[in-house]
Design an enzyme around this catalytic site. Structure first.
Site, PDB file in Angstrom:
ATOM      1  N   LYS A 124       0.832  -1.212   0.000  1.00 15.40           N
ATOM      2  CA  LYS A 124       0.000   0.000   0.000  1.00 15.40           C
ATOM      3  C   LYS A 124       0.862   1.255   0.000  1.00 15.40           C
ATOM      4  O   LYS A 124       0.505   2.253  -0.612  1.00 15.40           O
ATOM      5  CB  LYS A 124      -0.964  -0.003   1.187  1.00 15.40           C
ATOM      6  CG  LYS A 124      -2.079  -1.002   1.014  1.00 15.40           C
ATOM      7  CD  LYS A 124      -3.293  -0.685   1.853  1.00 15.40           C
ATOM      8  CE  LYS A 124      -4.436  -1.631   1.516  1.00 15.40           C
ATOM      9  NZ  LYS A 124      -5.526  -1.592   2.475  1.00 15.40           N
TER      10      LYS A 124
ATOM     11  N   LYS B 193      -3.463 -11.033  -6.689  1.00 13.36           N
ATOM     12  CA  LYS B 193      -4.712 -11.248  -5.948  1.00 13.36           C
ATOM     13  C   LYS B 193      -5.861 -10.439  -6.554  1.00 13.36           C
ATOM     14  O   LYS B 193      -5.652  -9.300  -6.967  1.00 13.36           O
ATOM     15  CB  LYS B 193      -4.459 -10.807  -4.487  1.00 13.36           C
ATOM     16  CG  LYS B 193      -5.587 -11.061  -3.535  1.00 13.36           C
ATOM     17  CD  LYS B 193      -5.324 -10.409  -2.178  1.00 13.36           C
ATOM     18  CE  LYS B 193      -5.610  -8.932  -2.206  1.00 13.36           C
ATOM     19  NZ  LYS B 193      -5.730  -8.280  -0.896  1.00 13.36           N
TER      20      LYS B 193
ATOM     21  N   LYS C  36     -10.700  -5.592  -4.334  1.00 13.50           N
ATOM     22  CA  LYS C  36     -11.806  -4.662  -4.547  1.00 13.50           C
ATOM     23  C   LYS C  36     -11.306  -3.272  -4.910  1.00 13.50           C
ATOM     24  O   LYS C  36     -12.071  -2.438  -5.367  1.00 13.50           O
ATOM     25  CB  LYS C  36     -12.778  -4.641  -3.359  1.00 13.50           C
ATOM     26  CG  LYS C  36     -12.186  -4.391  -1.989  1.00 13.50           C
ATOM     27  CD  LYS C  36     -13.293  -4.232  -0.952  1.00 13.50           C
ATOM     28  CE  LYS C  36     -13.115  -5.075   0.297  1.00 13.50           C
ATOM     29  NZ  LYS C  36     -11.935  -4.756   1.108  1.00 13.50           N
TER      30      LYS C  36
END
Ligand code: TYM
Length: 331
Positions: free
Chosen positions: A113, A195, A198
């Site tokens: 992130k 992966k 969302k």
């Protein structure tokens, strides 16, 4: 005998994908029959990246309605919004003093992130696993059903619990991650080594729980497969293996059964079958989610009862923690 405690949560940070469903919610369904389950909308976690406040509020309710539409029964489980239980933030603060900066810097998700949001590497992003540890430990959780990407965070929650218990005396139950062998990592349809997420950039990577039939069929049709033509699960065939895992999850069949079913068939037919299976499964869930969302009174009632139940359990643990660390709590 007292029931074991299960805790899990999803961030209302985007529209949930079938990865979230397969890796987590689906596994909660059977647990709610035998365990004392707490399932949360982790909205405190969702502000660690830039967000739109109105959208966060809406996504929180949509997520709650989705849980129920998937079969989570609010009469059997405690379903609540994390920010409505202030003890999460309070315990997080307390646990911060037992957590090392180096440990947080080493977290895979933090590193990812931080790379993706290089202009916003805030304290919350780094502290995220401690808040998650607080979520889990507040309820004296035994089991944490999650997908593979969250196991490192459950591991750190265990470390923090053990560290606290060693320093202040037995206080927290040490939780364990519950990760299913199959479906713990559903991958992107466009890049099966990544992966499914969302918050991904390319909508064709993911099947969102709200995608309509045409969109689902189109995305599967475009899904990346591998060279060769055999439909088998193997490391050399990450694209096909991913589609097979999705198929098994929605069909409730084993990998061997799925492989047998598609033996001798072509990729086109296979991808259409996977798409139709997913579309058929999601359509009633979507209708039910919309129905629940429109019944504001019902949903509001569920969440306020959930918050009340969670609050009581959380208060008990936090009060014990405060006593152990020496926080004055009145005479
Ligand atoms: P989140 O919102 O990213 O994901 C929610 C759950 O879905 C699983 N998952 C997947 N499983 C399989 N394949 C995928 N592609 C996939 N993507 C996501 C995740 O492993 C997770 O189980 N920090 C957490 C939320 C959280 C939490 C907690 C979880 C907050 N507090 C306490 C457990 C316990 C998160 O961001 O999950």
């Amino acid at each position: 005998m007292e029931k074991k405690i299960v805790y899990s949560a999803i961030q209302p940070s985007g529209i949930p994908t079938i990865g979230n469903y397969i890796g987590s919610v689906r596994n909660w369904l059977s647990l709610q029959e035998d365990y004392d389950c707490f399932f949360a909308m982790a909205n405190l976690h969702a502000i660690t990246v830039r967000h739109d406040p109105a959208l966060l509020r809406r996504r929180t309710l949509e997520l709650a309605a989705l849980y129920i539409a998937c079969g989570i029964d609010p009469e059997k489980c405690t379903l609540y919004v994390q920010s409505q239980v202030p003890q999460h933030a309070e315990l997080c603060w307390t646990l911060n003093s037992l957590t090392y900066v180096g440990e947080m810097e080493r977290m895979t998700q933090f590193k990812d992130k931080a790379r993706n949001h290089a202009d916003n590497i805030n304290m919350g992003l780094m502290d995220y696993p401690v808040l998650m540890a607080a979520d889990i430990l507040l309820y004296q959780t035994d089991l944490v059903p999650v997908g593979q990407d969250q196991t490192q965070h459950v591991e750190i929650a265990r470390d923090i619990a053990i560290r606290f218990n060693n320093r202040y005396g037995e206080t927290f139950r040490v939780p364990e991650a519950l990760v299913r062998k199959q479906g713990a990592k559903i991958c992107s349809l466009q890049d099966p080594l990544k992966k499914m997420s969302k918050s991904g950039e390319n909508p064709n990577d993911s099947i969102f729980m709200t995608d309509d039939r045409d969109t689902i069929l189109r995305k599967f049709k475009r899904a990346v497969t591998d060279s060769g033509s055999e439909i088998v699960c193997s490391e050399e065939k990450p694209g096909v293996s991913n589609l097979l895992a999705i198929y098994c999850a929605f069909r409730g069949c084993s990998m061997a059964e799925a492989e047998r079913e598609f033996s001798g068939k072509g990729y086109g037919e296979f991808k259409l079958a996977v798409g139709e299976t997913v579309a058929d499964a999601l359509s009633p869930v979507q209708a039910e989610q919309a129905r629940i969302l429109s019944d504001k009174e019902y949903l509001g009632g569920v969440l306020s009862r959930g918050a009340e139940r969670a609050f009581k359990a959380a208060r008990k643990t936090l009060s014990k923690v405060y006593r152990k660390v020496g926080f004055y709590q009145g005479e």
